[in-house]
Motif scaffolding. Structure first.
Motif, short mmCIF file in Angstrom:
data_model
loop_
_atom_site.label_atom_id
_atom_site.label_comp_id
_atom_site.label_asym_id
_atom_site.label_seq_id
_atom_site.Cartn_x
_atom_site.Cartn_y
_atom_site.Cartn_z
N TYR A 143 -3.16 61.94 -29.83
CA TYR A 143 -3.64 61.25 -28.64
C TYR A 143 -3.73 62.21 -27.46
N LEU A 144 -2.67 63.03 -27.30
CA LEU A 144 -2.64 63.98 -26.18
C LEU A 144 -3.73 65.04 -26.34
N PHE A 145 -3.95 65.48 -27.58
CA PHE A 145 -5.00 66.47 -27.83
C PHE A 145 -6.37 65.90 -27.46
N ILE A 146 -6.64 64.66 -27.88
CA ILE A 146 -7.93 64.03 -27.55
C ILE A 146 -8.06 63.86 -26.05
N LEU A 147 -6.96 63.48 -25.41
CA LEU A 147 -6.99 63.27 -23.97
C LEU A 147 -7.29 64.58 -23.24
N GLU A 148 -6.70 65.67 -23.70
CA GLU A 148 -6.98 66.98 -23.10
C GLU A 148 -8.43 67.39 -23.34
N GLU A 149 -8.94 67.08 -24.55
CA GLU A 149 -10.35 67.37 -24.84
C GLU A 149 -11.27 66.57 -23.92
N ILE A 150 -10.91 65.30 -23.70
CA ILE A 150 -11.72 64.47 -22.79
C ILE A 150 -11.71 65.06 -21.38
N TYR A 151 -10.51 65.50 -20.96
CA TYR A 151 -10.40 66.07 -19.61
C TYR A 151 -11.26 67.32 -19.47
N ASN A 152 -11.16 68.22 -20.47
CA ASN A 152 -11.93 69.47 -20.40
C ASN A 152 -13.43 69.22 -20.52
N GLU A 153 -13.81 68.38 -21.49
CA GLU A 153 -15.23 68.10 -21.68
C GLU A 153 -15.81 67.36 -20.48
N ASN A 154 -14.99 66.51 -19.87
CA ASN A 154 -15.48 65.78 -18.70
C ASN A 154 -15.75 66.73 -17.53
N LEU A 155 -14.93 67.78 -17.43
CA LEU A 155 -15.18 68.78 -16.38
C LEU A 155 -16.54 69.45 -16.59
N PHE A 156 -16.82 69.83 -17.87
CA PHE A 156 -18.13 70.42 -18.16
C PHE A 156 -19.25 69.43 -17.89
N THR A 157 -19.02 68.17 -18.25
CA THR A 157 -20.04 67.14 -18.03
C THR A 157 -20.35 67.00 -16.54
N LEU A 158 -19.31 66.94 -15.72
CA LEU A 158 -19.50 66.78 -14.28
C LEU A 158 -20.20 67.99 -13.67
N ARG A 159 -19.82 69.18 -14.16
CA ARG A 159 -20.44 70.39 -13.60
C ARG A 159 -21.93 70.44 -13.91
N HIS A 160 -22.29 70.15 -15.17
CA HIS A 160 -23.71 70.18 -15.53
C HIS A 160 -24.48 69.03 -14.90
N PHE A 161 -23.82 67.88 -14.72
CA PHE A 161 -24.50 66.77 -14.06
C PHE A 161 -24.75 67.11 -12.60
N ASN A 162 -23.78 67.77 -11.98
CA ASN A 162 -23.96 68.20 -10.59
C ASN A 162 -25.14 69.17 -10.47
N ASP A 163 -25.21 70.12 -11.42
CA ASP A 163 -26.34 71.06 -11.40
C ASP A 163 -27.68 70.34 -11.57
N TYR A 164 -27.69 69.38 -12.47
CA TYR A 164 -28.95 68.68 -12.74
C TYR A 164 -29.39 67.84 -11.54
N ILE A 165 -28.43 67.16 -10.89
CA ILE A 165 -28.79 66.33 -9.74
C ILE A 165 -29.35 67.18 -8.60
N HIS A 166 -28.75 68.35 -8.41
CA HIS A 166 -29.18 69.18 -7.28
C HIS A 166 -30.34 70.10 -7.62
N THR A 167 -30.48 70.52 -8.88
CA THR A 167 -31.55 71.48 -9.22
C THR A 167 -32.57 70.89 -10.17
N ARG A 168 -32.22 69.76 -10.81
CA ARG A 168 -33.07 69.12 -11.82
C ARG A 168 -33.48 70.11 -12.91
N SER A 169 -32.48 70.95 -13.29
CA SER A 169 -32.72 71.93 -14.35
C SER A 169 -32.65 71.23 -15.70
N ARG A 170 -33.65 71.51 -16.54
CA ARG A 170 -33.68 70.91 -17.87
C ARG A 170 -32.50 71.37 -18.72
#
Length: 319
Positions: A53-80
């Motif tokens: 459970y803790l491993f999955i939770l850490e994976e969610i935390y790390n992957e969510n950081l990547f998701t937010l970073r790329h979503f931020n880039d897409y919203i501001h730059t609309r990069s494909r």
């Protein structure tokens, strides 16, 4: 009452009861050991699931950081490329969330308030992301920037706080489970050692008890037999059991009673015989005395006759 009932059963039944008691004790110890073993196994399983459970939770935390970073880039730059990366990491987060929900549905200790709050917050975040993506598709870029800065960032902060708090809780829970498991293992090892020590001790105690119930009456029989050998038939065996030794003790007591009665009869016969002998002796002594008296009288008469004969002979010779 139980002791009285126990004393009435046979020696073979006593041995059988003793062996049954030993068997029951061993079975109880074995059941206790099995229960402790189950606790250890269950504890290890809980630790394994909590680590997962803790491993999955850490994976969610790390992957969510990547998701937010790329979503931020897409919203501001609309990069494909940013959008593709965002979708990949979002799918990974969704898969991990599904796995997390699967664990939570099976193990009730994982269904905490923070877990449910995380799922709700992530659902709300994804809905807002879909709304912003829809705005991008419709060309409302300016509105997206305003909504992103005013609302989306706040939702992201909420999710981060929940994830961090949940990670801390799960790490603390995992540490507690490991400590509890260590205690279970120590208790299991102690129980195993205790069983290894207690089983022979209880067995020896039961066997000594059975041996004592058999040997003590036999010693009493031996002591009583020694008294019989000395001629003391008034001694009795004080054994009131219903087993073979008790029956033998009753035979001993009956035999002693009969011997005592016969001895008294013999002693009385001896006394009567002695009295009869003394009586006969007195009678014989009287008869002997009478014979002596008669003999003396006859001897005196004979002597007198001899004397008379001599005198007669002298008289005749003088004539």
């Amino acid at each position: 009452m139980n002791a009285r009932l126990f004393s009435r059963i046979s020696i073979g039944e006593k041995i059988l009861i003793g062996l049954s008691v030993v068997y029951i004790i061993i079975m109880l110890f074995t059941l206790n050991l099995g229960r402790n073993s189950n606790l250890v196994v269950r504890s290890f399983k809980q630790i394994e699931e909590e680590e997962r459970y803790l491993f999955i939770l850490e994976e969610i935390y790390n992957e969510n950081l990547f998701t937010l970073r790329h979503f931020n880039d897409y919203i501001h730059t609309r990069s494909r490329d940013s959008f593709v990366q965002y979708e990949q990491h979002r799918r990974i987060v969704d898969v991990q969330l599904t796995a997390l929900q699967g664990i939570s549905s099976v193990y009730t200790f994982n269904t905490s308030y923070e877990s449910l709050l995380l799922l709700d917050s992530l659902d709300e975040l994804r809905e807002f992301e879909d709304f912003l993506l829809d705005n991008v598709s419709n060309g409302r870029f300016g509105m997206n920037i305003v909504l992103y800065d005013s609302q989306y960032v706040s939702l992201v902060d909420d999710v981060d706080r929940i994830l961090i708090r949940l990670l801390e809780q799960r790490r603390s829970l995992l540490q507690t489970l490991k400590q509890t498991n260590s205690e279970h293992v120590q208790y299991f090892q102690g129980s195993r050692i205790g069983i290894l020590l207690a089983t022979p001790i209880f067995t020896i105690i039961v066997l000594l008890f059975i041996s004592n119930t058999v040997s003590t009456p036999i010693k009493k029989l031996e002591q009583t037999a020694a008294e019989f050998a000395k001629g003391n038939f008034s001694k009795r065996v004080d054994i009131e059991t219903g087993d073979e030794i008790g029956k033998l003790a009753k035979v001993f007591n009956d035999m002693a009673k009969n011997l005592q009665t016969r001895t008294k009869e013999l002693e009385q016969s001896k006394k009567d015989l002695e009295q009869e002998v003394r009586k006969r002796t007195r009678e014989l002594n009287k008869q002997v005395d009478e014979l002596e008296r008669i003999t003396n009288i006859m001897v005196d008469r004979e002597l007198k006759m001899v004397q008379l004969k001599k005198e007669l002979s002298n008289i005749k010779s003088k004539k």
